[in-house]
Design a protein around this motif. Structure first.
Motif, PDB file in Angstrom:
ATOM      1  N   GLU A 190      -5.535 -15.410  14.346  1.00  0.00           N
ATOM      2  CA  GLU A 190      -4.755 -14.410  13.615  1.00  0.00           C
ATOM      3  C   GLU A 190      -3.308 -14.861  13.438  1.00  0.00           C
ATOM      4  OE1 GLU A 190      -4.857 -10.447  15.089  1.00  0.00           O
ATOM      5  OE2 GLU A 190      -7.036 -10.349  15.195  1.00  0.00           O
ATOM      6  N   LEU A 191      -2.677 -14.316  12.403  1.00  0.00           N
ATOM      7  CA  LEU A 191      -1.246 -14.520  12.162  1.00  0.00           C
ATOM      8  C   LEU A 191      -0.706 -13.260  11.505  1.00  0.00           C
ATOM      9  CD1 LEU A 191       1.348 -16.290  11.997  1.00  0.00           C
ATOM     10  CD2 LEU A 191       0.541 -16.990   9.730  1.00  0.00           C
ATOM     11  N   LEU A 192       0.367 -12.712  12.066  1.00  0.00           N
ATOM     12  CA  LEU A 192       0.961 -11.487  11.539  1.00  0.00           C
ATOM     13  C   LEU A 192       2.276 -11.803  10.842  1.00  0.00           C
ATOM     14  CD1 LEU A 192       0.862  -8.349  11.373  1.00  0.00           C
ATOM     15  CD2 LEU A 192       2.217  -8.336  13.498  1.00  0.00           C
ATOM     16  N   LEU A 193       2.404 -11.350   9.594  1.00  0.00           N
ATOM     17  CA  LEU A 193       3.691 -11.379   8.903  1.00  0.00           C
ATOM     18  C   LEU A 193       4.317 -10.005   9.117  1.00  0.00           C
ATOM     19  CD1 LEU A 193       2.724 -13.030   5.469  1.00  0.00           C
ATOM     20  CD2 LEU A 193       3.509 -14.149   7.569  1.00  0.00           C
ATOM     21  N   PRO A 194       5.437  -9.918   9.825  1.00  0.00           N
ATOM     22  CA  PRO A 194       6.022  -8.612  10.162  1.00  0.00           C
ATOM     23  C   PRO A 194       6.236  -7.746   8.913  1.00  0.00           C
ATOM     24  CG  PRO A 194       7.152 -10.363  11.348  1.00  0.00           C
ATOM     25  CD  PRO A 194       6.241 -11.033  10.359  1.00  0.00           C
ATOM     26  N   PRO A 195       5.943  -6.454   9.009  1.00  0.00           N
ATOM     27  CA  PRO A 195       6.066  -5.557   7.848  1.00  0.00           C
ATOM     28  C   PRO A 195       7.505  -5.148   7.569  1.00  0.00           C
ATOM     29  CG  PRO A 195       5.319  -4.322   9.752  1.00  0.00           C
ATOM     30  CD  PRO A 195       5.396  -5.764  10.193  1.00  0.00           C
ATOM     31  N   GLU A 196       8.362  -6.130   7.344  1.00  0.00           N
ATOM     32  CA  GLU A 196       9.762  -5.833   7.058  1.00  0.00           C
ATOM     33  C   GLU A 196       9.913  -5.403   5.604  1.00  0.00           C
ATOM     34  OE1 GLU A 196      11.461  -9.532   8.081  1.00  0.00           O
ATOM     35  OE2 GLU A 196      11.383  -9.190  10.248  1.00  0.00           O
ATOM     36  N   GLU A 197      10.800  -4.461   5.362  1.00  0.00           N
ATOM     37  CA  GLU A 197      10.905  -3.856   4.039  1.00  0.00           C
ATOM     38  C   GLU A 197      11.577  -4.755   3.008  1.00  0.00           C
ATOM     39  OE1 GLU A 197      12.785  -0.099   4.374  1.00  0.00           O
ATOM     40  OE2 GLU A 197      11.177   0.819   5.543  1.00  0.00           O
ATOM     41  N   ASP A 198      12.316  -5.768   3.452  1.00  0.00           N
ATOM     42  CA  ASP A 198      13.063  -6.565   2.474  1.00  0.00           C
ATOM     43  C   ASP A 198      12.754  -8.054   2.562  1.00  0.00           C
ATOM     44  OD1 ASP A 198      14.222  -7.121   4.890  1.00  0.00           O
ATOM     45  OD2 ASP A 198      16.278  -7.177   4.107  1.00  0.00           O
ATOM     46  N   THR A 199      11.652  -8.443   3.245  1.00  0.00           N
ATOM     47  CA  THR A 199      11.330  -9.854   3.422  1.00  0.00           C
ATOM     48  C   THR A 199      10.086 -10.226   2.629  1.00  0.00           C
ATOM     49  OG1 THR A 199      12.294  -9.866   5.644  1.00  0.00           O
ATOM     50  CG2 THR A 199      10.813 -11.673   5.076  1.00  0.00           C
ATOM     51  N   CYS A 200      10.196 -11.298   1.834  1.00  0.00           N
ATOM     52  CA  CYS A 200       9.091 -11.806   1.035  1.00  0.00           C
ATOM     53  C   CYS A 200       8.680 -13.184   1.553  1.00  0.00           C
ATOM     54  CB  CYS A 200       9.495 -11.920  -0.435  1.00  0.00           C
ATOM     55  SG  CYS A 200      10.099 -10.380  -1.158  1.00  0.00           S
ATOM     56  N   TYR A 201       7.473 -13.616   1.175  1.00  0.00           N
ATOM     57  CA  TYR A 201       6.957 -14.905   1.623  1.00  0.00           C
ATOM     58  C   TYR A 201       6.338 -15.657   0.449  1.00  0.00           C
ATOM     59  CZ  TYR A 201       7.235 -12.884   6.332  1.00  0.00           C
ATOM     60  OH  TYR A 201       7.670 -12.301   7.491  1.00  0.00           O
ATOM     61  N   LEU A 202       6.481 -16.977   0.483  1.00  0.00           N
ATOM     62  CA  LEU A 202       5.740 -17.867  -0.397  1.00  0.00           C
ATOM     63  C   LEU A 202       5.025 -18.862   0.499  1.00  0.00           C
ATOM     64  CD1 LEU A 202       6.817 -19.503  -3.690  1.00  0.00           C
ATOM     65  CD2 LEU A 202       5.713 -20.875  -1.938  1.00  0.00           C
ATOM     66  N   LEU A 203       3.684 -18.941   0.403  1.00  0.00           N
ATOM     67  CA  LEU A 203       2.900 -19.729   1.343  1.00  0.00           C
ATOM     68  C   LEU A 203       1.871 -20.586   0.617  1.00  0.00           C
ATOM     69  CD1 LEU A 203       2.203 -16.771   3.791  1.00  0.00           C
ATOM     70  CD2 LEU A 203       3.776 -18.650   4.236  1.00  0.00           C
ATOM     71  N   LEU A 204       1.757 -21.845   1.032  1.00  0.00           N
ATOM     72  CA  LEU A 204       0.697 -22.734   0.579  1.00  0.00           C
ATOM     73  C   LEU A 204      -0.372 -22.787   1.667  1.00  0.00           C
ATOM     74  CD1 LEU A 204       2.763 -25.773  -0.794  1.00  0.00           C
ATOM     75  CD2 LEU A 204       1.862 -23.829  -2.080  1.00  0.00           C
ATOM     76  N   VAL A 205      -1.624 -22.699   1.270  1.00  0.00           N
ATOM     77  CA  VAL A 205      -2.729 -22.661   2.230  1.00  0.00           C
ATOM     78  C   VAL A 205      -3.424 -24.014   2.260  1.00  0.00           C
ATOM     79  CG1 VAL A 205      -4.857 -21.490   2.912  1.00  0.00           C
ATOM     80  CG2 VAL A 205      -3.055 -20.225   1.708  1.00  0.00           C
ATOM     81  N   SER A 206      -3.619 -24.559   3.446  1.00  0.00           N
ATOM     82  CA  SER A 206      -4.374 -25.801   3.599  1.00  0.00           C
ATOM     83  C   SER A 206      -5.112 -25.753   4.932  1.00  0.00           C
ATOM     84  CB  SER A 206      -3.446 -27.027   3.552  1.00  0.00           C
ATOM     85  OG  SER A 206      -2.531 -27.011   4.638  1.00  0.00           O
ATOM     86  N   GLY A 207      -6.082 -26.645   5.088  1.00  0.00           N
ATOM     87  CA  GLY A 207      -6.769 -26.777   6.376  1.00  0.00           C
ATOM     88  C   GLY A 207      -7.984 -25.897   6.537  1.00  0.00           C
ATOM     89  N   GLY A 208      -7.942 -24.670   6.054  1.00  0.00           N
ATOM     90  CA  GLY A 208      -9.066 -23.768   6.231  1.00  0.00           C
ATOM     91  C   GLY A 208      -8.836 -22.478   5.467  1.00  0.00           C
ATOM     92  N   SER A 209      -9.850 -21.629   5.455  1.00  0.00           N
ATOM     93  CA  SER A 209      -9.778 -20.360   4.722  1.00  0.00           C
ATOM     94  C   SER A 209      -9.408 -19.230   5.676  1.00  0.00           C
ATOM     95  CB  SER A 209     -11.117 -20.057   4.050  1.00  0.00           C
ATOM     96  OG  SER A 209     -11.474 -21.080   3.156  1.00  0.00           O
ATOM     97  N   CYS A 210      -8.818 -18.172   5.100  1.00  0.00           N
ATOM     98  CA  CYS A 210      -8.466 -17.012   5.903  1.00  0.00           C
ATOM     99  C   CYS A 210      -8.477 -15.759   5.036  1.00  0.00           C
ATOM    100  CB  CYS A 210      -7.095 -17.184   6.578  1.00  0.00           C
ATOM    101  SG  CYS A 210      -5.772 -17.702   5.477  1.00  0.00           S
ATOM    102  N   GLN A 211      -8.615 -14.632   5.696  1.00  0.00           N
ATOM    103  CA  GLN A 211      -8.587 -13.337   5.020  1.00  0.00           C
ATOM    104  C   GLN A 211      -7.188 -12.765   5.177  1.00  0.00           C
ATOM    105  OE1 GLN A 211     -11.710 -12.417   3.832  1.00  0.00           O
ATOM    106  NE2 GLN A 211     -10.957 -10.632   2.708  1.00  0.00           N
ATOM    107  N   LEU A 212      -6.571 -12.383   4.059  1.00  0.00           N
ATOM    108  CA  LEU A 212      -5.249 -11.764   4.100  1.00  0.00           C
ATOM    109  C   LEU A 212      -5.398 -10.273   3.867  1.00  0.00           C
ATOM    110  CD1 LEU A 212      -2.170 -11.615   4.106  1.00  0.00           C
ATOM    111  CD2 LEU A 212      -2.200 -12.307   1.694  1.00  0.00           C
ATOM    112  N   GLU A 213      -4.910  -9.482   4.815  1.00  0.00           N
ATOM    113  CA  GLU A 213      -4.907  -8.029   4.690  1.00  0.00           C
ATOM    114  C   GLU A 213      -3.465  -7.582   4.540  1.00  0.00           C
ATOM    115  OE1 GLU A 213      -6.721  -6.909   8.324  1.00  0.00           O
ATOM    116  OE2 GLU A 213      -8.669  -7.783   7.814  1.00  0.00           O
TER     117      GLU A 213
END
Length: 272
Positions: free
Chosen positions: A23-46
């Motif tokens: 698992e990996l949690l991106l904190p639910p901050e109201e003003d923070t955005c993310y740009l992510l490249l995925v490699s190595g394996g698959s994952c489910q994003l909720e």
């Protein structure tokens, strides 16, 4: 601390993220955005009400609100990317008149299927951003603007080609192909595994991802080959064998077609 907050681009940071205990949690901050490249394996994003299976080769634009990644296969995913506050995008708009904030609406997640060349360009800029973070005059906002320039171009290209529908079956096929890219696949075998006709699968896969199944597999193989060329002294024959190519000659041809240069030339310019 006040002076730090007032620096242009304060809060822009690049990092390589790995899932711990699946698992990996991106904190639910109201003003923070993310740009992510995925490699190595698959994952489910909720994220919020959305649940999305994301596979190697995709780029994710995650608006404010965070999310949770859960490993979806036996290969541990690796996420290379950056985080930044919405305020930085507002600063950019006032200076450049370019509205990048529309790409990161709160609670919104967008998946992009860029080419290997495009992904490699984004990854290089993110690595440069990460390496420069300790510099006194860290130009985080400048790196971010360059990254978002290419992201916006890809968004425009995909919208011009027509809106690509989400399809859970195709997402599962991508996960299957990405996990076992070293194997030899045939269209008929993949279609039978997912109870589809080869003709329908070929058209559906192309419509959803913008790539053929062969191109998708070769792109995953080239990404794996890039890592081996950058970090090992393996011969070209060994790199070809470890990444699923039938021969070194086939590997060289595909690598040149995808990257615009041969594997030896790539190794000389990208050794780490």
């Amino acid at each position: 601390m006040k002076a730090e907050r007032e620096k242009p681009g304060a809060g822009v940071a690049a990092a390589t993220l790995r899932l711990h205990s699946g698992e990996l949690l991106l904190p639910p901050e109201e003003d923070t955005c993310y740009l992510l490249l995925v490699s190595g394996g698959s994952c489910q994003l909720e994220s919020g009400d959305q649940s999305l299976l994301v596979n190697p080769g995709s780029a994710l634009l995650v608006g404010a609100g965070g999310g949770r990644f859960v490993q979806a296969g036996y290969a541990v995913p690796e996420l290379v990317g950056c985080r930044f506050p919405l305020g930085v995008l507002q600063e950019m708009r006032s200076v450049t008149q370019r509205d990048f904030a529309r790409l990161f609406a709160p609670g919104q997640v967008t998946a992009l299927y860029g080419s290997v060349q495009w992904t490699n360009r984004i990854r290089t800029l993110l690595e440069m951003m990460g390496a420069a973070m300790e510099e006194p005059d860290y130009p985080g906002a400048l790196y971010l603007m360059l990254v978002l320039h290419y992201v916006e171009q890809e968004c425009l290209a995909e919208s011009t080609a027509g809106a690509r529908p989400r399809n859970e079956t195709v997402e599962k096929i991508c996960a299957y192909l990405a996990a076992d890219y070293r194997q030899k696949f045939s269209l008929s075998e993949v279609a039978a595994r997912f109870y589809l006709s080869p003709y329908y699968l070929s058209r559906l896969f192309k419509r959803v991802t913008g790539q053929s199944i062969v191109d998708y597999i070769n792109n995953r193989r080239i990404e794996a080959a890039q890592k081996l060329l950058e970090t090992t002294d393996l011969s070209i024959n060994d790199v070809a064998e470890q990444t699923g190519f039938a021969s070194a000659a086939h590997f060289r041809r595909v690598f040149r077609e995808v990257m615009g240069m041969g594997p030896l030339q790539y190794r000389k310019g990208h050794r780490k």
